[in-house]
Design a protein around this motif. Structure first.
Motif, PDB file in Angstrom:
ATOM      1  N   VAL A  90     -40.063   6.683  86.942  1.00 31.38           N
ATOM      2  CA  VAL A  90     -40.951   7.617  87.638  1.00 31.38           C
ATOM      3  C   VAL A  90     -40.516   7.763  89.092  1.00 31.38           C
ATOM      4  O   VAL A  90     -40.432   8.885  89.628  1.00 31.38           O
ATOM      5  CB  VAL A  90     -42.414   7.148  87.546  1.00 31.38           C
ATOM      6  N   LEU A  91     -40.214   6.643  89.739  1.00 28.43           N
ATOM      7  CA  LEU A  91     -39.788   6.686  91.140  1.00 28.43           C
ATOM      8  C   LEU A  91     -38.486   7.461  91.305  1.00 28.43           C
ATOM      9  O   LEU A  91     -38.318   8.220  92.265  1.00 28.43           O
ATOM     10  CB  LEU A  91     -39.613   5.264  91.671  1.00 28.43           C
ATOM     11  N   THR A  92     -37.549   7.271  90.374  1.00 23.74           N
ATOM     12  CA  THR A  92     -36.258   7.931  90.482  1.00 23.74           C
ATOM     13  C   THR A  92     -36.385   9.436  90.268  1.00 23.74           C
ATOM     14  O   THR A  92     -35.643  10.227  90.868  1.00 23.74           O
ATOM     15  CB  THR A  92     -35.273   7.329  89.472  1.00 23.74           C
ATOM     16  N   LEU A  93     -37.329   9.856  89.415  1.00 21.38           N
ATOM     17  CA  LEU A  93     -37.511  11.276  89.139  1.00 21.38           C
ATOM     18  C   LEU A  93     -38.266  11.999  90.251  1.00 21.38           C
ATOM     19  O   LEU A  93     -38.203  13.223  90.344  1.00 21.38           O
ATOM     20  CB  LEU A  93     -38.240  11.468  87.804  1.00 21.38           C
ATOM     21  N   ILE A  94     -38.990  11.250  91.087  1.00 24.31           N
ATOM     22  CA  ILE A  94     -39.677  11.859  92.227  1.00 24.31           C
ATOM     23  C   ILE A  94     -38.705  11.904  93.412  1.00 24.31           C
ATOM     24  O   ILE A  94     -38.206  10.861  93.837  1.00 24.31           O
ATOM     25  CB  ILE A  94     -40.942  11.067  92.606  1.00 24.31           C
ATOM     26  N   PRO A  95     -38.398  13.073  93.947  1.00 30.67           N
ATOM     27  CA  PRO A  95     -37.427  13.169  95.047  1.00 30.67           C
ATOM     28  C   PRO A  95     -37.823  12.297  96.239  1.00 30.67           C
ATOM     29  O   PRO A  95     -38.996  12.154  96.568  1.00 30.67           O
ATOM     30  CB  PRO A  95     -37.477  14.661  95.421  1.00 30.67           C
ATOM     31  N   GLY A  96     -36.804  11.687  96.860  1.00 28.27           N
ATOM     32  CA  GLY A  96     -37.037  10.891  98.055  1.00 28.27           C
ATOM     33  C   GLY A  96     -36.905   9.399  97.860  1.00 28.27           C
ATOM     34  O   GLY A  96     -36.902   8.644  98.831  1.00 28.27           O
ATOM     35  N   GLY A 118     -33.255  15.541  79.795  1.00 29.75           N
ATOM     36  CA  GLY A 118     -33.729  16.905  80.034  1.00 29.75           C
ATOM     37  C   GLY A 118     -34.139  17.128  81.479  1.00 29.75           C
ATOM     38  O   GLY A 118     -33.854  18.184  82.063  1.00 29.75           O
ATOM     39  N   ALA A 119     -34.793  16.105  82.096  1.00 29.19           N
ATOM     40  CA  ALA A 119     -35.237  16.232  83.481  1.00 29.19           C
ATOM     41  C   ALA A 119     -34.049  16.295  84.436  1.00 29.19           C
ATOM     42  O   ALA A 119     -34.059  17.057  85.403  1.00 29.19           O
ATOM     43  CB  ALA A 119     -36.153  15.063  83.841  1.00 29.19           C
ATOM     44  N   LEU A 120     -33.027  15.503  84.173  1.00 25.78           N
ATOM     45  CA  LEU A 120     -31.855  15.501  85.049  1.00 25.78           C
ATOM     46  C   LEU A 120     -31.137  16.847  85.020  1.00 25.78           C
ATOM     47  O   LEU A 120     -30.658  17.330  86.053  1.00 25.78           O
ATOM     48  CB  LEU A 120     -30.893  14.379  84.644  1.00 25.78           C
ATOM     49  N   TRP A 121     -31.061  17.453  83.853  1.00 26.76           N
ATOM     50  CA  TRP A 121     -30.394  18.745  83.727  1.00 26.76           C
ATOM     51  C   TRP A 121     -31.362  19.911  83.952  1.00 26.76           C
ATOM     52  O   TRP A 121     -30.930  21.063  83.985  1.00 26.76           O
ATOM     53  CB  TRP A 121     -29.748  18.879  82.342  1.00 26.76           C
ATOM     54  N   GLY A 165     -29.046  15.202  74.064  1.00 25.90           N
ATOM     55  CA  GLY A 165     -29.575  14.009  74.736  1.00 25.90           C
ATOM     56  C   GLY A 165     -29.958  12.926  73.745  1.00 25.90           C
ATOM     57  O   GLY A 165     -29.771  11.734  74.015  1.00 25.90           O
ATOM     58  N   ALA A 166     -30.490  13.322  72.573  1.00 22.49           N
ATOM     59  CA  ALA A 166     -30.854  12.350  71.540  1.00 22.49           C
ATOM     60  C   ALA A 166     -29.616  11.630  71.010  1.00 22.49           C
ATOM     61  O   ALA A 166     -29.627  10.413  70.800  1.00 22.49           O
ATOM     62  CB  ALA A 166     -31.598  13.049  70.396  1.00 22.49           C
ATOM     63  N   ILE A 167     -28.533  12.395  70.814  1.00 21.02           N
ATOM     64  CA  ILE A 167     -27.284  11.782  70.341  1.00 21.02           C
ATOM     65  C   ILE A 167     -26.755  10.793  71.370  1.00 21.02           C
ATOM     66  O   ILE A 167     -26.369   9.658  71.038  1.00 21.02           O
ATOM     67  CB  ILE A 167     -26.232  12.877  70.050  1.00 21.02           C
ATOM     68  N   LEU A 168     -26.759  11.193  72.652  1.00 18.44           N
ATOM     69  CA  LEU A 168     -26.304  10.285  73.710  1.00 18.44           C
ATOM     70  C   LEU A 168     -27.193   9.046  73.792  1.00 18.44           C
ATOM     71  O   LEU A 168     -26.704   7.928  74.003  1.00 18.44           O
ATOM     72  CB  LEU A 168     -26.310  11.008  75.054  1.00 18.44           C
ATOM     73  N   SER A 169     -28.511   9.225  73.618  1.00 15.41           N
ATOM     74  CA  SER A 169     -29.441   8.096  73.690  1.00 15.41           C
ATOM     75  C   SER A 169     -29.151   7.086  72.588  1.00 15.41           C
ATOM     76  O   SER A 169     -29.154   5.867  72.826  1.00 15.41           O
ATOM     77  CB  SER A 169     -30.884   8.600  73.575  1.00 15.41           C
ATOM     78  N   ILE A 179     -33.944  23.102  72.948  1.00 17.77           N
ATOM     79  CA  ILE A 179     -33.743  22.282  71.752  1.00 17.77           C
ATOM     80  C   ILE A 179     -32.328  21.728  71.693  1.00 17.77           C
ATOM     81  O   ILE A 179     -32.105  20.550  71.401  1.00 17.77           O
ATOM     82  CB  ILE A 179     -34.057  23.090  70.479  1.00 17.77           C
ATOM     83  N   GLY A 180     -31.349  22.580  71.991  1.00 17.65           N
ATOM     84  CA  GLY A 180     -29.958  22.146  71.929  1.00 17.65           C
ATOM     85  C   GLY A 180     -29.655  21.022  72.899  1.00 17.65           C
ATOM     86  O   GLY A 180     -28.991  20.038  72.550  1.00 17.65           O
TER      87      GLY A 180
END
Length: 210
Positions: free
Chosen positions: A136-142, A43-46, A57-61, A51-52
């Motif tokens: 966490v590091l990957t989700l924080i830009p930089g 969800g964060a990447l997109w 994402g749950a199916i892919l996980s 819900i959809g």
């Protein structure tokens, strides 16, 4: 915190093989935190928490954890909701501040900006904490993780806007601060007590008891 033994841990290198050489499979009880984290990352990447999209994402996980099974991750059996809330609020603030910083670098400094590859040995021996620090590091830009050494809990990161040895050490300190916050929130009791001892007598005055 006591100096960490950097010698390889056999149970981690062997990927939790049993005595017959068969790799252990994690149960759903062990994997559901990983599934939730993967759904959140999707969800964060997109940038779409509808819900959809989360169901997709749950199916892919589920497909990912079955196609690429990981050794069981031992949960610490401890969670502190107060520190989890503080961690979440801090994370949102960091994402906003880092986004502004990266935008400033792109507009003002451009090609003059320098980056570095940094190795950061973490204090924890928990695969769960190591993995979560990396996310966490990957989700924080930089910054983003380029490699992980499980045997020594060392993260190798690409870090943006690093121009001196002092800034490298500052980046390492920031990453260990993320580790500390995660240990406070979901670390094992032993690691929590080690953080308390490391921070000294001011710990109880600045933070609520667990």
């Amino acid at each position: 915190m006591q100096p960490k033994d950097l010698t390889p841990r056999d149970q981690r290198i062997d990927d939790a093989l049993d005595t017959s050489g068969v790799r252990h499979r994690a149960t759903f009880k062990q994997e559901w935190p990983l599934l939730l984290l993967l759904i959140f990352v999707w969800g964060a990447l997109w940038q779409d928490f509808s819900i959809g999209n989360l169901l997709f994402g749950a199916i892919l996980s589920i497909i990912i954890v079955n196609l690429f099974p990981l050794p069981p991750v031992v949960l610490p059996g401890r969670i502190n909701l107060w520190y989890c809330l503080k961690l979440f609020i801090w994370f949102i603030g960091q994402v906003f501040a880092a986004s502004v910083h990266v935008a400033w670098i792109a507009v003002v400094r451009g090609k003059k900006a320098r980056s570095a590859l940094i190795a950061v040995p973490l204090r924890t021996e928990s695969d769960l904490i190591v993995m979560t620090v990396g996310h966490v590091l990957t989700l924080i830009p930089g910054s983003f993780v380029v490699d992980v050494d499980r045997s020594s809990s060392t993260l190798y990161l690409h870090y943006l806007d690093v121009n001196s040895d002092a800034e490298v050490e500052k980046a390492r300190a920031n990453i260990r601060d993320i580790e500390r916050r995660l240990i406070m929130a979901i670390g094992s009791p032993d690691e929590y007590e080690a953080i308390k001892a490391e921070e000294g007598p001011d710990f109880s005055a600045r933070r609520p008891s667990k």
